[in-house]
Design an enzyme around this catalytic site. Structure first.
Site, mmCIF file in Angstrom:
data_model
loop_
_atom_site.group_PDB
_atom_site.id
_atom_site.type_symbol
_atom_site.label_atom_id
_atom_site.label_comp_id
_atom_site.label_asym_id
_atom_site.label_seq_id
_atom_site.Cartn_x
_atom_site.Cartn_y
_atom_site.Cartn_z
ATOM 1 N N HIS A 143 36.143 47.398 43.357
ATOM 2 C CA HIS A 143 37.154 47.086 42.152
ATOM 3 C C HIS A 143 37.143 46.158 41.556
ATOM 4 O O HIS A 143 37.519 44.921 42.283
ATOM 5 C CB HIS A 143 38.845 47.544 41.888
ATOM 6 N N LYS A 170 31.489 54.056 45.237
ATOM 7 C CA LYS A 170 31.620 53.161 43.702
ATOM 8 C C LYS A 170 32.368 52.132 43.048
ATOM 9 O O LYS A 170 32.292 51.529 44.311
ATOM 10 C CB LYS A 170 33.363 54.174 43.826
#
Length: 252
Positions: A143, A170
């Site tokens: 992230h 991800k």
């Protein structure tokens, strides 16, 4: 591309699957959230355990998980401790981070575990091995709440996650412009065309909302919606999200 099957949910085919985070601080709050989520059209529940006030007591974490599992017996549960350095609620030692995740993976009571890419590789590989031995799938994540890296860097991180053994790589990034959102979508499209595993990508905040909706077009297998409190900027109400995903799926 390989499909990833978790309970009755198949990642890598059809519309993106909807994941809704649980962010309760107490067992009572988590039970209330779980009961509400029973009534919602979702595919996966993410327990953001970094919000849980007793997270440092592993026995209490497992007991809370038992309560959630009792209410949501057939729903895939993604167990996530989001570190402070990646936007989470709590700073903990690397040692605790891995102990928590390995302990919960061994219980067999979670279906997926989130493993952050930017840790010691040996620790990451050990956690992946533990998860897979216990039939737990790995969402490997990164992230960036400050910026959108260059396309080549996004592609590189996702490919690296797959190489390390992630079932579902991800990445979430922060856009400063519409062009940044296009960068994320371009990287998603590139990786999804050559990767073996389904991937999960998103551009955050209001500017990036289109990326949470267009996964079926560009190749993101899961998107996050909010039922109560958003756990990241840009999450859309889960009912509105389902409506849009269904609309796009019918046209695709």
């Amino acid at each position: 591309m390989n499909k990833v099957v978790v309970k009755n949910v198949t990642f890598g085919e059809g519309a993106p699957k909807i994941c809704v985070p649980m962010v309760g601080k107490t067992v009572a709050a988590l039970k209330e959230e779980a009961e509400m989520l029973q009534t919602i059209d979702l595919d996966v529940v993410e327990w953001r355990v970094d919000f849980f006030e007793d997270v440092k007591d592993l026995a209490k974490v497992e007991a809370a998980l038992d309560e959630i599992r009792t209410i949501l017996p057939e729903t895939p549960i993604l167990f996530t401790f989001r570190s402070a350095k990646e936007g989470g609620e709590l700073a903990v030692s690397d040692e605790f981070y891995f102990e928590l995740n390995e302990t919960l993976a061994r219980t067999g009571k979670v279906d997926l575990v989130d493993v952050e890419l930017f840790n010691e590789e040996a620790d990451v590989l050990r956690l992946i091995e533990t998860a897979h031995k216990n039939n737990v799938k790995v969402v490997m994540s990164n992230h960036d709440f400050d910026k959108t890296p260059a396309k080549e860097e996004i592609v590189s991180r996702l490919i690296r996650m797959e190489a390390l053994g992630a079932d579902l790589p991800k990445i979430a990034v922060m856009p400063k412009s519409a062009g940044d959102v296009l960068t994320l979508l371009d990287a998603t499209n590139t990786v999804s065309e050559k990767a073996n595993q389904p991937i999960i990508t998103m551009s955050m905040a209001g500017t990036g909302v289109i990326s949470r909706l267009a996964g079926e077009v560009f190749g993101s297998a899961m998107t996050f919606g909010a039922a109560k409190k958003a756990s990241a900027p840009g999450q859309i109400d889960v009912n509105e999200l389902r409506h849009v995903l269904d609309l796009l799926h019918k046209q695709f």
